[in-house]
Design a protein around this motif. Structure first.
Motif, PDB file in Angstrom:
ATOM      1  N   ILE A  36       5.177  13.051   2.675  1.00 20.58           N
ATOM      2  CA  ILE A  36       4.961  13.719   3.961  1.00 20.58           C
ATOM      3  C   ILE A  36       4.138  12.829   4.891  1.00 20.58           C
ATOM      4  CG2 ILE A  36       4.016  15.787   5.056  1.00 20.58           C
ATOM      5  CD1 ILE A  36       4.185  17.155   2.269  1.00 20.58           C
ATOM      6  N   SER A  37       4.596  12.665   6.122  1.00 20.36           N
ATOM      7  CA  SER A  37       3.860  11.847   7.093  1.00 20.36           C
ATOM      8  C   SER A  37       2.525  12.517   7.431  1.00 20.36           C
ATOM      9  CB  SER A  37       4.669  11.679   8.380  1.00 20.36           C
ATOM     10  OG  SER A  37       5.910  11.085   8.106  1.00 20.36           O
ATOM     11  N   PRO A  38       1.437  11.726   7.568  1.00 22.30           N
ATOM     12  CA  PRO A  38       0.125  12.309   7.839  1.00 22.30           C
ATOM     13  C   PRO A  38      -0.115  12.535   9.331  1.00 22.30           C
ATOM     14  CG  PRO A  38      -0.086   9.967   7.377  1.00 22.30           C
ATOM     15  CD  PRO A  38       1.382  10.281   7.341  1.00 22.30           C
ATOM     16  N   PRO A  59       4.402   1.503  10.062  1.00 20.83           N
ATOM     17  CA  PRO A  59       5.159   2.664   9.619  1.00 20.83           C
ATOM     18  C   PRO A  59       4.209   3.848   9.505  1.00 20.83           C
ATOM     19  CG  PRO A  59       4.544   1.372   7.712  1.00 20.83           C
ATOM     20  CD  PRO A  59       3.925   0.691   8.927  1.00 20.83           C
ATOM     21  N   SER A  60       4.736   5.019   9.223  1.00 22.16           N
ATOM     22  CA  SER A  60       3.860   6.174   9.016  1.00 22.16           C
ATOM     23  C   SER A  60       2.949   5.895   7.812  1.00 22.16           C
ATOM     24  CB  SER A  60       4.694   7.434   8.804  1.00 22.16           C
ATOM     25  OG  SER A  60       5.688   7.213   7.816  1.00 22.16           O
ATOM     26  N   ALA A  61       1.718   6.424   7.866  1.00 22.02           N
ATOM     27  CA  ALA A  61       0.684   6.061   6.891  1.00 22.02           C
ATOM     28  C   ALA A  61       0.704   6.956   5.649  1.00 22.02           C
ATOM     29  CB  ALA A  61      -0.693   6.097   7.560  1.00 22.02           C
ATOM     30  N   ASN A  62       1.897   7.111   5.072  1.00 22.30           N
ATOM     31  CA  ASN A  62       2.054   7.878   3.833  1.00 22.30           C
ATOM     32  C   ASN A  62       2.649   6.980   2.770  1.00 22.30           C
ATOM     33  OD1 ASN A  62       4.332   8.461   5.978  1.00 22.30           O
ATOM     34  ND2 ASN A  62       5.335   8.375   3.976  1.00 22.30           N
ATOM     35  N   ARG A  63       2.528   7.398   1.517  1.00 25.45           N
ATOM     36  CA  ARG A  63       3.264   6.668   0.488  1.00 25.45           C
ATOM     37  C   ARG A  63       4.749   6.912   0.696  1.00 25.45           C
ATOM     38  NH1 ARG A  63       0.273   8.788  -4.480  1.00 25.45           N
ATOM     39  NH2 ARG A  63      -0.870   9.949  -2.906  1.00 25.45           N
ATOM     40  N   ALA A 105       0.830  -1.218   0.000  1.00 26.98           N
ATOM     41  CA  ALA A 105       0.000   0.000   0.000  1.00 26.98           C
ATOM     42  C   ALA A 105       0.857   1.257   0.000  1.00 26.98           C
ATOM     43  CB  ALA A 105      -0.931  -0.002   1.215  1.00 26.98           C
ATOM     44  N   LYS A 106       1.981   1.203   0.707  1.00 27.39           N
ATOM     45  CA  LYS A 106       2.871   2.372   0.798  1.00 27.39           C
ATOM     46  C   LYS A 106       3.847   2.467  -0.373  1.00 27.39           C
ATOM     47  CE  LYS A 106       5.213   3.547   4.348  1.00 27.39           C
ATOM     48  NZ  LYS A 106       5.226   4.792   5.106  1.00 27.39           N
ATOM     49  N   GLU A 107       3.925   1.390  -1.170  1.00 29.42           N
ATOM     50  CA  GLU A 107       4.986   1.268  -2.189  1.00 29.42           C
ATOM     51  C   GLU A 107       6.347   1.434  -1.524  1.00 29.42           C
ATOM     52  OE1 GLU A 107       4.198   3.651  -5.780  1.00 29.42           O
ATOM     53  OE2 GLU A 107       2.157   3.820  -5.026  1.00 29.42           O
ATOM     54  N   SER A 162      16.552  11.636   1.058  1.00 25.16           N
ATOM     55  CA  SER A 162      15.344  12.282   0.553  1.00 25.16           C
ATOM     56  C   SER A 162      14.103  11.617   1.134  1.00 25.16           C
ATOM     57  CB  SER A 162      15.310  12.186  -0.971  1.00 25.16           C
ATOM     58  OG  SER A 162      14.058  12.649  -1.425  1.00 25.16           O
ATOM     59  N   HIS A 163      13.321  12.369   1.900  1.00 24.30           N
ATOM     60  CA  HIS A 163      12.220  11.793   2.657  1.00 24.30           C
ATOM     61  C   HIS A 163      11.287  12.924   3.051  1.00 24.30           C
ATOM     62  CE1 HIS A 163      12.219   7.608   4.268  1.00 24.30           C
ATOM     63  NE2 HIS A 163      11.081   8.029   4.758  1.00 24.30           N
ATOM     64  N   TYR A 164      10.081  12.597   3.489  1.00 20.46           N
ATOM     65  CA  TYR A 164       9.133  13.605   3.963  1.00 20.46           C
ATOM     66  C   TYR A 164       8.920  14.674   2.892  1.00 20.46           C
ATOM     67  CZ  TYR A 164      11.107  11.564   8.182  1.00 20.46           C
ATOM     68  OH  TYR A 164      11.580  10.690   9.111  1.00 20.46           O
TER      69      TYR A 164
HETATM   70 MG    MG Z   1       7.835   7.318   7.627  1.00 17.79          MG
END
Ligand code: MG
Ligand code: TXA
Length: 341
Positions: free
Chosen positions: A155-157, A147-151, A57-59, A238-240
């Motif tokens: 950006i983390s939700p 994990p955080s619920a973002n792709r 789901a997050k790829e 590279s993140h968020y």
């Molecule tokens: Mg995360």
């Protein structure tokens, strides 16, 4: 995948929401849940098929391990093998900050599937303090990988609406627990014994529990960010990242706007004296903590504000730096990663 439903946790709905989320998790489904830091995409940590759905789901690439959430300190023994020489230190630190926004990296127990830890010999463990998350963990009776619920890389939700934007149509259910209290992800640490010397506490990811908070328990070092650090493979540079390029400058004068382009400012306090307000005629300005500037408020609003600016149709977002003390370390870490190419 059918439509993604959002369940409220207002007084009358709370028990139903907890029951339904726990039942779905028990059946091997994935559900987005609120925590005090950011929303997590949860799965039964002992069910590899369910965990595989989280990655899909997050790829998320399979080399990036998940955090396992336990419902009580007792449950720690089910997921980690505690080395004798750090047991007392871990217990004191957990006593001070659990349940809460702190994650330990410890040797894993055989019960945790390799998929959860990406084949590492260690597991990241935390006990969340969020009432709804805890209730669901207790109802499930097993640890929750989340994990955080973002792709991946985004950006983390920090709200149910933000989760919907990230994962709507990919997951069956989001439990709405309102806005997250901390707003940035947990601090991740590894503890090492050093014989007669005080234990070493390595901060692998800066977060709400600060270096200053941990100093009482040992010598604290903040690991430098790296794309290749073997013990935190998810800490990619590279993140968020918003879709709109996010720019940071060593000196305000380094900003050279291109004619005809639209720029937004992500300002700490909205103060022209200490910030970039007067640097340019910004198309949009969003402030993290208007007025006197409070790092707690800035952390809480950071991902929300990044999302707002990302949706404003800009060519680029310019972020002001914040002071790198206390929580400011975690905020600057997120801004730097968001600006990395
Ligand atoms: Mg995360
Ligand atoms: O606040 C949080 O920690 C949130 C909420 C949902 O609990 N979760 C979160 O998960 O931020 P995630 O997957 O977005 O970030 C987990 C980080 C990744 O950078 C990953 O590489 C690291 O934890 N991690 C997981 N297992 C690890 C391990 N065994 N050793 C080192 N780092 C690990």
């Amino acid at each position: 995948m059918p439509e993604t439903r959002i369940l409220s946790t207002d007084e009358d709905d709370m028990n139903d929401a907890v029951r339904e989320a726990a039942a779905l998790l028990d059946a091997g489904e994935i559900v987005a849940l609120p925590t005090e830091t950011v929303y997590g995409l949860a799965a039964d940590a002992f069910n590899p098929d369910a965990v595989a759905k989280v990655f899909a789901a997050k790829e998320r690439p399979s080399f990036d391990p998940l955090i396992v959430h336990i419902a009580s300190f007792k449950e720690l023994a089910e997921v980690a093998e505690m080395p004798d020489d750090i047991a007392d230190t871990v217990k004191s630190i957990a006593g001070a900050f659990w349940p809460g926004p702190l994650t330990f990296v410890l040797p894993k127990s055989a019960k945790v599937p390799d998929l959860v830890t990406s084949g590492l010999p260690t597991v990241a463990v935390r006990q969340s303090g969020h009432v709804i998350f805890r209730a669901i963990g207790r109802a499930l009776g097993r640890p929750i990988a989340a994990p955080s619920a973002n792709r991946f890389g985004r950006i983390s939700p920090t709200s149910a609406g933000a989760v919907m934007k990230e994962l709507g149509g990919r997951i069956p259910l989001i439990i709405d627990g309102g806005a997250c209290r901390e707003g940035i992800e947990s601090t991740i640490i590894a503890v090492e014994a050093r014989g007669d010397q005080r234990p070493l506490i390595r901060i692998l990811r800066a977060g709400p529990v600060t270096k200053e908070d941990l100093q009482k328990f040992g010598k604290v070092v903040l690991e430098k960010k790296s794309t290749e650090r073997p013990d935190a493979p998810g800490q990619l540079a590279s993140h968020y990242a918003p879709r709109t390029p996010l720019l940071m400058f060593d000196q305000p004068g380094d900003f050279k706007p291109e004619p005809g382009k639209k720029y937004g400012l992500l300002s700490y306090r909205g103060d022209p004296k200490t910030g970039y307000m007067d640097l340019h005629e910004w198309d949009v300005v969003e402030e993290l903590s208007p007025g006197s500037g409070k790092l707690m408020e800035a952390a809480l609003r950071l991902f929300h504000v990044m999302r707002v600016l990302d949706e404003a149709g800009l060519d680029a977002i310019v972020a002001e730096p914040v002071s790198e003390t206390g929580l400011g370390v975690a905020i600057m870490d997120r801004l730097r990663r968001a600006s990395a190419k």
